[in-house]
Motif scaffolding. Structure first.
Motif, PDB file in Angstrom:
ATOM      1  N   SER A   2      30.050  49.111  41.788  1.00  8.45           N
ATOM      2  CA  SER A   2      28.586  48.971  41.901  1.00  8.45           C
ATOM      3  C   SER A   2      27.897  50.326  41.926  1.00  8.45           C
ATOM      4  N   VAL A   3      28.475  51.282  42.647  1.00 10.10           N
ATOM      5  CA  VAL A   3      27.909  52.631  42.713  1.00 10.10           C
ATOM      6  C   VAL A   3      27.918  53.260  41.330  1.00 10.10           C
ATOM      7  N   GLU A  63      27.249  61.598  45.986  1.00 11.81           N
ATOM      8  CA  GLU A  63      25.834  61.412  45.687  1.00 11.81           C
ATOM      9  C   GLU A  63      25.038  62.321  46.614  1.00 11.81           C
ATOM     10  N   GLU A  90      32.722  47.902  45.568  1.00 12.88           N
ATOM     11  CA  GLU A  90      31.569  48.737  45.919  1.00 12.88           C
ATOM     12  C   GLU A  90      31.508  49.983  45.037  1.00 12.88           C
ATOM     13  N   ALA A 112      28.068  51.735  38.406  1.00 15.02           N
ATOM     14  CA  ALA A 112      27.136  51.007  37.549  1.00 15.02           C
ATOM     15  C   ALA A 112      25.698  51.441  37.812  1.00 15.02           C
ATOM     16  N   ARG A 113      25.344  51.622  39.076  1.00 13.11           N
ATOM     17  CA  ARG A 113      24.010  52.072  39.436  1.00 13.11           C
ATOM     18  C   ARG A 113      23.771  53.478  38.884  1.00 13.11           C
ATOM     19  N   GLN A 114      24.772  54.358  38.978  1.00  8.50           N
ATOM     20  CA  GLN A 114      24.635  55.721  38.486  1.00  8.50           C
ATOM     21  C   GLN A 114      24.494  55.756  36.976  1.00  8.50           C
ATOM     22  N   CYS A 115      25.200  54.881  36.302  1.00 10.32           N
ATOM     23  CA  CYS A 115      25.144  54.855  34.828  1.00 10.32           C
ATOM     24  C   CYS A 115      23.840  54.271  34.313  1.00 10.32           C
ATOM     25  N   SER A 116      23.160  53.474  35.127  1.00 12.89           N
ATOM     26  CA  SER A 116      21.894  52.879  34.682  1.00 12.89           C
ATOM     27  C   SER A 116      20.723  53.811  34.888  1.00 12.89           C
ATOM     28  N   LEU A 117      20.944  54.955  35.530  1.00 13.95           N
ATOM     29  CA  LEU A 117      19.862  55.912  35.731  1.00 13.95           C
ATOM     30  C   LEU A 117      19.505  56.485  34.436  1.00 13.95           C
ATOM     31  N   THR A 130      24.026  62.008  41.166  1.00 10.12           N
ATOM     32  CA  THR A 130      25.479  61.995  41.214  1.00 10.12           C
ATOM     33  C   THR A 130      25.977  63.398  40.917  1.00 10.12           C
ATOM     34  N   THR A 188      18.184  59.840  43.766  1.00  8.96           N
ATOM     35  CA  THR A 188      19.566  60.076  44.179  1.00  8.96           C
ATOM     36  C   THR A 188      20.334  60.544  42.953  1.00  8.96           C
TER      37      THR A 188
END
Length: 142
Positions: free
Chosen positions: A134-135, A64, A131, A137-142, A73, A71
């Motif tokens: 979670s990272v 990242e 973790e 999932a957070r990146q895919c929700s952008l 990826t 942020t």
């Protein structure tokens, strides 16, 4: 197509020789390949410790880059059918300048990741499977 393949090959040579060249020589070679604003932007990201490498216990690395507004990826070293290692970044500059208009080889986030890896200037953070999920999932929700 030939021009991009040649430029990617030159970049790989410069990155490979980065540790044996003096830094000034390497920067001069990089100035030949990239606009100064892109190169300075990538170096600034490295200087601000904005390139993060999440490292799993099984050796997987997820990158990242902390940009000024978001942020992003970065996926360095993707296989390419064009004969050179490719990369991808989730930033708008990559989508426009690299994919749509094809005016750049890469964005500053990809260059910062490549240089950071080679110079061992990525901030390394160990991460476990939960973790990492979670990272991602957070990146895919952008």
């Amino acid at each position: 197509m030939f021009f991009q393949t040649t430029m990617h090959t030159l970049l790989e040579i410069v990155l490979r020789d980065l540790s044996t060249d003096t830094l000034d020589d390497s920067l001069e070679k990089l100035r030949f390949l990239f606009p100064e604003t892109l190169l300075l932007g990538a170096l600034d990201l490295i200087d601000r410790d904005s390139v993060i490498m999440y490292k799993t216990p099984w050796g997987r690395a997820q990158y990242e880059v902390l940009g000024s507004t978001a942020t992003y990826t970065v996926f360095p070293g993707l296989p390419s059918s064009k004969g050179y290692a490719s990369a991808y970044c989730t930033c708008p500059a990559y989508a426009y300048s690299v994919l749509l208009s094809e005016t750049q080889l890469m964005c500053k986030h990809v260059l910062a990741t490549m240089l950071g890896r080679r110079l061992e200037r990525c901030i390394e953070r160990p991460i476990d499977a939960d973790e990492l999920a979670s990272v991602i999932a957070r990146q895919c929700s952008l």
